[in-house]
Design a protein around this motif. Structure first.
Motif, PDB file in Angstrom:
ATOM      1  N   ALA A   1     -16.020 -11.291  -9.919  1.00  0.00           N
ATOM      2  CA  ALA A   1     -17.098 -11.978  -9.204  1.00  0.00           C
ATOM      3  C   ALA A   1     -17.054 -13.481  -9.450  1.00  0.00           C
ATOM      4  N   ALA A   2     -16.775 -13.880 -10.682  1.00  0.00           N
ATOM      5  CA  ALA A   2     -16.709 -15.308 -10.994  1.00  0.00           C
ATOM      6  C   ALA A   2     -15.547 -15.979 -10.281  1.00  0.00           C
ATOM      7  N   GLU A   3     -14.385 -15.313 -10.254  1.00  0.00           N
ATOM      8  CA  GLU A   3     -13.229 -15.883  -9.559  1.00  0.00           C
ATOM      9  C   GLU A   3     -13.483 -15.990  -8.057  1.00  0.00           C
ATOM     10  N   LEU A   4     -14.091 -14.968  -7.487  1.00  0.00           N
ATOM     11  CA  LEU A   4     -14.361 -14.998  -6.054  1.00  0.00           C
ATOM     12  C   LEU A   4     -15.410 -16.043  -5.699  1.00  0.00           C
ATOM     13  N   ALA A   5     -16.356 -16.280  -6.594  1.00  0.00           N
ATOM     14  CA  ALA A   5     -17.345 -17.324  -6.337  1.00  0.00           C
ATOM     15  C   ALA A   5     -16.672 -18.686  -6.250  1.00  0.00           C
ATOM     16  N   GLN A   6     -15.729 -18.938  -7.148  1.00  0.00           N
ATOM     17  CA  GLN A   6     -14.999 -20.209  -7.103  1.00  0.00           C
ATOM     18  C   GLN A   6     -14.076 -20.262  -5.883  1.00  0.00           C
ATOM     19  N   ALA A   7     -13.481 -19.123  -5.552  1.00  0.00           N
ATOM     20  CA  ALA A   7     -12.578 -19.088  -4.402  1.00  0.00           C
ATOM     21  C   ALA A   7     -13.314 -19.331  -3.088  1.00  0.00           C
ATOM     22  N   THR A   8     -14.470 -18.711  -2.930  1.00  0.00           N
ATOM     23  CA  THR A   8     -15.214 -18.911  -1.688  1.00  0.00           C
ATOM     24  C   THR A   8     -15.751 -20.331  -1.588  1.00  0.00           C
ATOM     25  N   ALA A   9     -16.102 -20.938  -2.723  1.00  0.00           N
ATOM     26  CA  ALA A   9     -16.524 -22.335  -2.696  1.00  0.00           C
ATOM     27  C   ALA A   9     -15.380 -23.232  -2.245  1.00  0.00           C
ATOM     28  N   ALA A  10     -14.179 -22.984  -2.776  1.00  0.00           N
ATOM     29  CA  ALA A  10     -13.011 -23.754  -2.348  1.00  0.00           C
ATOM     30  C   ALA A  10     -12.712 -23.508  -0.872  1.00  0.00           C
ATOM     31  N   ALA A  11     -12.806 -22.249  -0.446  1.00  0.00           N
ATOM     32  CA  ALA A  11     -12.518 -21.910   0.943  1.00  0.00           C
ATOM     33  C   ALA A  11     -13.483 -22.610   1.897  1.00  0.00           C
ATOM     34  N   ARG A  12     -14.746 -22.717   1.507  1.00  0.00           N
ATOM     35  CA  ARG A  12     -15.710 -23.425   2.356  1.00  0.00           C
ATOM     36  C   ARG A  12     -15.316 -24.889   2.516  1.00  0.00           C
ATOM     37  N   ARG A  13     -14.885 -25.516   1.440  1.00  0.00           N
ATOM     38  CA  ARG A  13     -14.483 -26.922   1.525  1.00  0.00           C
ATOM     39  C   ARG A  13     -13.271 -27.095   2.431  1.00  0.00           C
ATOM     40  N   VAL A  14     -12.345 -26.144   2.349  1.00  0.00           N
ATOM     41  CA  VAL A  14     -11.111 -26.222   3.123  1.00  0.00           C
ATOM     42  C   VAL A  14     -11.328 -25.765   4.566  1.00  0.00           C
ATOM     43  N   GLY A  15     -12.301 -24.875   4.770  1.00  0.00           N
ATOM     44  CA  GLY A  15     -12.515 -24.298   6.089  1.00  0.00           C
ATOM     45  C   GLY A  15     -11.767 -23.000   6.294  1.00  0.00           C
ATOM     46  N   ALA A  16     -11.363 -22.356   5.191  1.00  0.00           N
ATOM     47  CA  ALA A  16     -10.626 -21.091   5.268  1.00  0.00           C
ATOM     48  C   ALA A  16     -11.593 -19.915   5.200  1.00  0.00           C
ATOM     49  N   ARG A  17     -11.132 -18.758   5.672  1.00  0.00           N
ATOM     50  CA  ARG A  17     -11.958 -17.549   5.595  1.00  0.00           C
ATOM     51  C   ARG A  17     -11.216 -16.365   4.991  1.00  0.00           C
ATOM     52  N   GLN A  18      -9.944 -16.528   4.664  1.00  0.00           N
ATOM     53  CA  GLN A  18      -9.157 -15.424   4.128  1.00  0.00           C
ATOM     54  C   GLN A  18      -8.722 -15.734   2.703  1.00  0.00           C
ATOM     55  N   LEU A  19      -8.932 -14.775   1.805  1.00  0.00           N
ATOM     56  CA  LEU A  19      -8.578 -14.912   0.406  1.00  0.00           C
ATOM     57  C   LEU A  19      -7.504 -13.887   0.053  1.00  0.00           C
ATOM     58  N   ALA A  20      -6.384 -14.353  -0.444  1.00  0.00           N
ATOM     59  CA  ALA A  20      -5.306 -13.457  -0.865  1.00  0.00           C
ATOM     60  C   ALA A  20      -5.633 -12.886  -2.234  1.00  0.00           C
ATOM     61  N   VAL A  21      -5.639 -11.553  -2.335  1.00  0.00           N
ATOM     62  CA  VAL A  21      -5.972 -10.857  -3.577  1.00  0.00           C
ATOM     63  C   VAL A  21      -4.735 -10.160  -4.117  1.00  0.00           C
ATOM     64  N   LEU A  22      -4.299 -10.573  -5.306  1.00  0.00           N
ATOM     65  CA  LEU A  22      -3.170  -9.965  -5.995  1.00  0.00           C
ATOM     66  C   LEU A  22      -3.660  -9.511  -7.360  1.00  0.00           C
ATOM     67  N   GLY A  23      -3.231  -8.346  -7.798  1.00  0.00           N
ATOM     68  CA  GLY A  23      -3.708  -7.819  -9.072  1.00  0.00           C
ATOM     69  C   GLY A  23      -2.599  -7.283  -9.935  1.00  0.00           C
ATOM     70  N   GLY A  24      -2.679  -7.558 -11.229  1.00  0.00           N
ATOM     71  CA  GLY A  24      -1.703  -7.047 -12.167  1.00  0.00           C
ATOM     72  C   GLY A  24      -2.016  -5.627 -12.594  1.00  0.00           C
ATOM     73  N   ALA A  25      -0.990  -4.913 -13.042  1.00  0.00           N
ATOM     74  CA  ALA A  25      -1.135  -3.532 -13.500  1.00  0.00           C
ATOM     75  C   ALA A  25      -0.788  -3.435 -14.981  1.00  0.00           C
ATOM     76  N   TYR A  26      -1.427  -2.477 -15.663  1.00  0.00           N
ATOM     77  CA  TYR A  26      -1.096  -2.200 -17.055  1.00  0.00           C
ATOM     78  C   TYR A  26       0.230  -1.437 -17.105  1.00  0.00           C
ATOM     79  N   ALA A  27       1.182  -1.984 -17.849  1.00  0.00           N
ATOM     80  CA  ALA A  27       2.536  -1.427 -17.830  1.00  0.00           C
ATOM     81  C   ALA A  27       2.619  -0.039 -18.443  1.00  0.00           C
ATOM     82  N   GLN A  28       1.822   0.241 -19.443  1.00  0.00           N
ATOM     83  CA  GLN A  28       1.941   1.501 -20.177  1.00  0.00           C
ATOM     84  C   GLN A  28       0.898   2.530 -19.774  1.00  0.00           C
ATOM     85  N   GLN A  29       0.264   2.336 -18.631  1.00  0.00           N
ATOM     86  CA  GLN A  29      -0.754   3.277 -18.175  1.00  0.00           C
ATOM     87  C   GLN A  29      -0.387   3.817 -16.794  1.00  0.00           C
ATOM     88  N   PRO A  30      -0.806   5.052 -16.472  1.00  0.00           N
ATOM     89  CA  PRO A  30      -0.511   5.609 -15.144  1.00  0.00           C
ATOM     90  C   PRO A  30      -1.084   4.716 -14.054  1.00  0.00           C
TER      91      PRO A  30
END
Length: 290
Positions: free
Chosen positions: A100-129
């Motif tokens: 939520a904190a990251e998205l709040a900063q991202a949407t604030a930046a997007a408003r300044r830029v005029g963007a509406r799409q946020l690319a979401v990439l997520g890491g995975a735990y290597a030793q977990q299913p």
């Protein structure tokens, strides 16, 4: 200069964040690159790393994009050093607070830029299913999508080449499509990156057809190397033909480097893209996306 499709050159998308047409523009000033994009008839500009840039620069670039009547491409939702953060794969209140904190900063930046799409990439735990991690990803995406959709934003998932960006939640396109269907939210869509799809799954045209209904953004880069079209394995003539004949309305983001950096390569790249675009506008629909 007019184009059939709505292309958007990048102004720095990965370290060291050098803009696509640095030699032709003769400056790294992002506003100068916005002007260059407008002069060459492009529809938009990809300012992917905006989230990590100073708010003053974000506002300056956003103002330039608006003044030139262009569209801002997608923004990475977090800073580059947090790409592999595992919060999206975690079912916990701490993880949800971080998201939520990251998205709040991202949407604030997007408003300044005029963007509406946020690319979401997520890491995975290597030793977990991976299964439970993707289940957490689905739940976290639903919550996040409800929040950002109220302000008109879209979360965009992307598959990544495991050889160059290992340890991520999504490497194969079928896995991304399974997550999208499980989330089942209009504010969660797909970035179709030709280089990543070619590297991981091959047969870009077939996968373009399969993913079509979920695609928000198309990104062009050849494989291997994320270099300009014509240097590798991707059938760009086929890709652009499908996009043109199907009336794809979104941005086609140019997210690649140059095999030989410099003004001559940049000129040739523009000319080659122009030739591909003209051919796409004139060719009948062929292949698997009919």
């Amino acid at each position: 200069m007019s184009w059939t499709l709505r292309y958007a050159p990048h102004i720095g998308y990965r370290p060291p964040f050098e803009p696509m047409f640095g030699a032709l523009v003769g400056s790294h000033d992002p506003v100068a690159h916005v002007a260059f994009a407008a002069e060459h008839g492009f529809a938009g500009v990809l300012y992917a790393a905006a989230r990590a840039r100073p708010p003053e620069e974000q506002a300056r670039v956003g103002q330039a994009i608006a003044q030139h009547g262009l569209q801002a491409g997608c923004l990475l939702y977090t800073t580059f050093d947090q790409l592999k953060n595992t919060s999206w794969a975690t079912d916990s209140e701490d993880a949800r607070r971080w998201i939520a904190a990251e998205l709040a900063q991202a949407t604030a930046a997007a408003r300044r830029v005029g963007a509406r799409q946020l690319a979401v990439l997520g890491g995975a735990y290597a030793q977990q299913p991976i299964g439970p991690q993707r289940e957490a990803f689905v739940q976290n995406l639903r919550r996040a999508a409800d929040s950002v959709a109220r302000d008109g934003f879209v979360l965009c998932l992307e598959t990544l080449n495991s050889q160059t960006v290992p340890g991520m939640l999504l490497h194969h396109l079928p896995d991304a499509l399974a997550v999208l269907r499980a989330v089942d939210h209009p504010a969660v869509r797909l970035i179709f990156d030709t280089a990543h799809v070619q590297a991981m799954d091959g047969d870009v045209l077939t996968h373009l057809d399969v993913a079509w209904d979920h695609i928000e953004i198309v990104q062009l880069a050849d494989c291997p190397g994320r270099l300009e079209p014509g240097t590798g394995q991707v059938d760009f003539a086929g890709v652009l033909n499908v996009l043109a004949q199907r009336g794809y309305p979104g941005l086609v983001e140019l997210e690649h480097g140059w095999a030989q950096p410099g003004a001559e390569s940049e000129r040739r790249g523009l000319e080659y893209l122009r030739d591909l675009d003209v051919a796409a506008s004139q060719s009948p629909l062929k292949g698997n996306a009919s």
